[in-house]
Design a protein around this motif. Structure first.
Motif, PDB file in Angstrom:
ATOM      1  N   VAL A  46      -4.871  -2.574  14.266  1.00  0.00           N
ATOM      2  CA  VAL A  46      -3.511  -2.067  14.432  1.00  0.00           C
ATOM      3  C   VAL A  46      -2.849  -1.893  13.064  1.00  0.00           C
ATOM      4  N   ALA A  47      -2.996  -2.894  12.206  1.00  0.00           N
ATOM      5  CA  ALA A  47      -2.353  -2.860  10.893  1.00  0.00           C
ATOM      6  C   ALA A  47      -2.857  -1.716  10.033  1.00  0.00           C
ATOM      7  N   ALA A  48      -4.094  -1.315  10.243  1.00  0.00           N
ATOM      8  CA  ALA A  48      -4.697  -0.255   9.433  1.00  0.00           C
ATOM      9  C   ALA A  48      -4.032   1.101   9.629  1.00  0.00           C
ATOM     10  N   ARG A  49      -3.126   1.220  10.615  1.00  0.00           N
ATOM     11  CA  ARG A  49      -2.356   2.450  10.782  1.00  0.00           C
ATOM     12  C   ARG A  49      -1.237   2.554   9.748  1.00  0.00           C
ATOM     13  N   ALA A  50      -1.147   1.597   8.839  1.00  0.00           N
ATOM     14  CA  ALA A  50      -0.142   1.659   7.778  1.00  0.00           C
ATOM     15  C   ALA A  50      -0.339   2.913   6.939  1.00  0.00           C
ATOM     16  N   PRO A  51       0.749   3.522   6.483  1.00  0.00           N
ATOM     17  CA  PRO A  51       0.623   4.700   5.627  1.00  0.00           C
ATOM     18  C   PRO A  51       0.174   4.319   4.225  1.00  0.00           C
ATOM     19  N   SER A  52      -0.478   5.246   3.565  1.00  0.00           N
ATOM     20  CA  SER A  52      -0.841   5.057   2.160  1.00  0.00           C
ATOM     21  C   SER A  52      -0.914   6.422   1.493  1.00  0.00           C
ATOM     22  N   GLY A  53      -0.582   6.475   0.223  1.00  0.00           N
ATOM     23  CA  GLY A  53      -0.560   7.741  -0.500  1.00  0.00           C
ATOM     24  C   GLY A  53      -1.887   8.473  -0.410  1.00  0.00           C
ATOM     25  N   THR A  54      -1.854   9.687   0.060  1.00  0.00           N
ATOM     26  CA  THR A  54      -3.031  10.535   0.293  1.00  0.00           C
ATOM     27  C   THR A  54      -4.112   9.822   1.098  1.00  0.00           C
ATOM     28  N   ASN A  55      -3.676   8.889   1.939  1.00  0.00           N
ATOM     29  CA  ASN A  55      -4.566   8.140   2.837  1.00  0.00           C
ATOM     30  C   ASN A  55      -5.652   7.367   2.088  1.00  0.00           C
ATOM     31  N   GLN A  57      -5.774   4.151   1.619  1.00  0.00           N
ATOM     32  CA  GLN A  57      -6.075   2.891   2.302  1.00  0.00           C
ATOM     33  C   GLN A  57      -6.687   1.864   1.332  1.00  0.00           C
ATOM     34  N   PRO A  58      -5.899   1.379   0.376  1.00  0.00           N
ATOM     35  CA  PRO A  58      -6.460   0.589  -0.721  1.00  0.00           C
ATOM     36  C   PRO A  58      -6.748  -0.875  -0.412  1.00  0.00           C
ATOM     37  N   TRP A  59      -6.561  -1.293   0.830  1.00  0.00           N
ATOM     38  CA  TRP A  59      -6.687  -2.710   1.159  1.00  0.00           C
ATOM     39  C   TRP A  59      -8.123  -3.162   1.408  1.00  0.00           C
ATOM     40  N   LYS A  60      -8.400  -4.383   0.987  1.00  0.00           N
ATOM     41  CA  LYS A  60      -9.651  -5.071   1.300  1.00  0.00           C
ATOM     42  C   LYS A  60      -9.283  -6.469   1.768  1.00  0.00           C
ATOM     43  N   LYS A 156      -8.900  -2.648  -9.125  1.00  0.00           N
ATOM     44  CA  LYS A 156      -8.040  -2.651 -10.300  1.00  0.00           C
ATOM     45  C   LYS A 156      -7.689  -1.249 -10.772  1.00  0.00           C
ATOM     46  N   ILE A 157      -8.519  -0.283 -10.446  1.00  0.00           N
ATOM     47  CA  ILE A 157      -8.286   1.075 -10.914  1.00  0.00           C
ATOM     48  C   ILE A 157      -7.092   1.729 -10.241  1.00  0.00           C
ATOM     49  N   MET A 158      -6.658   1.205  -9.103  1.00  0.00           N
ATOM     50  CA  MET A 158      -5.562   1.812  -8.363  1.00  0.00           C
ATOM     51  C   MET A 158      -4.228   1.587  -9.072  1.00  0.00           C
ATOM     52  N   GLY A 159      -3.279   2.503  -8.842  1.00  0.00           N
ATOM     53  CA  GLY A 159      -1.974   2.442  -9.497  1.00  0.00           C
ATOM     54  C   GLY A 159      -0.996   1.545  -8.766  1.00  0.00           C
ATOM     55  N   ARG A 160       0.191   1.417  -9.364  1.00  0.00           N
ATOM     56  CA  ARG A 160       1.207   0.541  -8.779  1.00  0.00           C
ATOM     57  C   ARG A 160       1.671   1.032  -7.408  1.00  0.00           C
ATOM     58  N   GLY A 161       1.584   2.321  -7.196  1.00  0.00           N
ATOM     59  CA  GLY A 161       1.975   2.849  -5.892  1.00  0.00           C
ATOM     60  C   GLY A 161       1.137   2.281  -4.764  1.00  0.00           C
ATOM     61  N   SER A 162      -0.094   1.929  -5.067  1.00  0.00           N
ATOM     62  CA  SER A 162      -0.959   1.360  -4.032  1.00  0.00           C
ATOM     63  C   SER A 162      -0.484  -0.015  -3.594  1.00  0.00           C
ATOM     64  N   LEU A 163       0.260  -0.719  -4.454  1.00  0.00           N
ATOM     65  CA  LEU A 163       0.838  -1.993  -4.038  1.00  0.00           C
ATOM     66  C   LEU A 163       1.973  -1.772  -3.038  1.00  0.00           C
ATOM     67  N   GLU A 207     -12.258  -5.939  -8.407  1.00  0.00           N
ATOM     68  CA  GLU A 207     -11.172  -6.268  -7.484  1.00  0.00           C
ATOM     69  C   GLU A 207     -10.152  -7.222  -8.104  1.00  0.00           C
ATOM     70  N   MET A 208      -8.906  -7.047  -7.689  1.00  0.00           N
ATOM     71  CA  MET A 208      -7.792  -7.896  -8.099  1.00  0.00           C
ATOM     72  C   MET A 208      -7.180  -8.529  -6.858  1.00  0.00           C
ATOM     73  N   LEU A 209      -6.838  -9.801  -6.954  1.00  0.00           N
ATOM     74  CA  LEU A 209      -6.197 -10.475  -5.840  1.00  0.00           C
ATOM     75  C   LEU A 209      -4.754 -10.011  -5.709  1.00  0.00           C
ATOM     76  N   VAL A 210      -4.365  -9.600  -4.514  1.00  0.00           N
ATOM     77  CA  VAL A 210      -2.992  -9.178  -4.246  1.00  0.00           C
ATOM     78  C   VAL A 210      -2.161 -10.352  -3.746  1.00  0.00           C
ATOM     79  N   CYS A 211      -2.678 -11.080  -2.766  1.00  0.00           N
ATOM     80  CA  CYS A 211      -2.013 -12.270  -2.239  1.00  0.00           C
ATOM     81  C   CYS A 211      -2.897 -12.891  -1.176  1.00  0.00           C
ATOM     82  N   GLY A 212      -2.456 -14.012  -0.638  1.00  0.00           N
ATOM     83  CA  GLY A 212      -3.110 -14.633   0.499  1.00  0.00           C
ATOM     84  C   GLY A 212      -2.160 -14.642   1.679  1.00  0.00           C
TER      85      GLY A 212
END
Length: 242
Positions: A46-55, A57-60, A156-163, A207-212
């Motif tokens: 369900v959560a994967a329906r989140a929007p992301s720039g140009t789709n 989907q930068p989450w792991k 790590k290669i992704m930009g701040r917009g991906s956050l 990879e960079m840790l975003v949060c837990g």
């Protein structure tokens, strides 16, 4: 009830959507009740329906349960204790990105202080009680006893917009969890211990840790879950232009 398909114009039960959002809180005490893999997969789907720039989907996502969760808890709690005993170790535990500002200003510092005073006051922790503060902070690294720990990384290669995209994905997880009767606690506290966490979960060097995040059934009898943070009024943060 069959959920609306993507693109539907209105939620079937708008009140339930509002209730899921408004009942979300950062739970800080959980029951040991397990959460099934099917439920977790449903929440993530369900959560994967989140929007992301140009789709993009930068989450792991890395899901920790059972022994893998417990081993990570032991490792990070030991590092947290060692850091307290020897503050010079701080250079080994730096966050990969600045979650908080380097210099606080009003009104943000005021809200931060109000939050801290409210939480620690509820728990009976005084300003100078360093032992109790350390123990309460370490509750983060025990996932507040939740049976499920989630770790989120990004290339790590992704930009701040991906956050920004990532934030919408995380919010979707928290709201989808509420729909299943579950609670969560998003946790940036883990970020400083990424050098321990990333190898443990098998993340790649890119990879960079975003949060837990802690996830499970909140303990309704623990007073800490009665701590509800205030919100500013719409009028205070909105400018109407016409």
């Amino acid at each position: 009830m069959t959920p609306n398909p993507p693109g539907a114009t209105q939620a079937i039960d708008a009140a339930s959507v509002d209730a899921a959002i408004q009942s979300r809180l950062s739970a800080r005490a959980f029951l040991p009740t397990p959460v099934s893999r099917d439920t977790l997969e449903h929440i993530l789907q369900v959560a994967a329906r989140a929007p992301s720039g140009t789709n993009t989907q930068p989450w792991k996502v890395y899901v920790l349960q059972g022994p893998s969760r417990d081993r990570l808890v032991d490792k990070v709690c030991a590092a947290h204790d060692a850091l307290r005993a020897d503050p010079s170790l701080a250079d080994q535990y730096r966050e990969a990105y600045d979650y908080y500002p380097t210099q606080w200003v009003s009104p943000y510092i005021d809200r931060r202080r109000e939050n801290g005073w409210g939480l620690y006051g509820l728990l009976g922790i005084g300003k100078g009680d360093k032992d109790k503060m350390h123990a309460q902070h370490q509750r983060n690294f025990r996932f507040f006893d939740a049976p499920v720990g989630l770790m989120f990384t990004i290339d790590k290669i992704m930009g701040r917009g991906s956050l920004v995209d990532y934030g919408m994905f995380l919010q979707n997880i928290m709201i989808a969890a509420r729909a299943q009767g579950l609670h969560t606690c998003p946790q940036a506290a883990w970020n400083g211990f990424a050098r321990i966490i990333l190898p443990h979960i098998g993340a790649g060097e890119s990879e960079m840790l975003v949060c837990g995040m802690a996830l499970g059934h909140a303990d309704p009898d623990d007073k800490v879950n009665g701590f509800i943070t205030p919100r500013e009024s719409v009028a205070s943060f909105t400018h109407w232009l016409g």
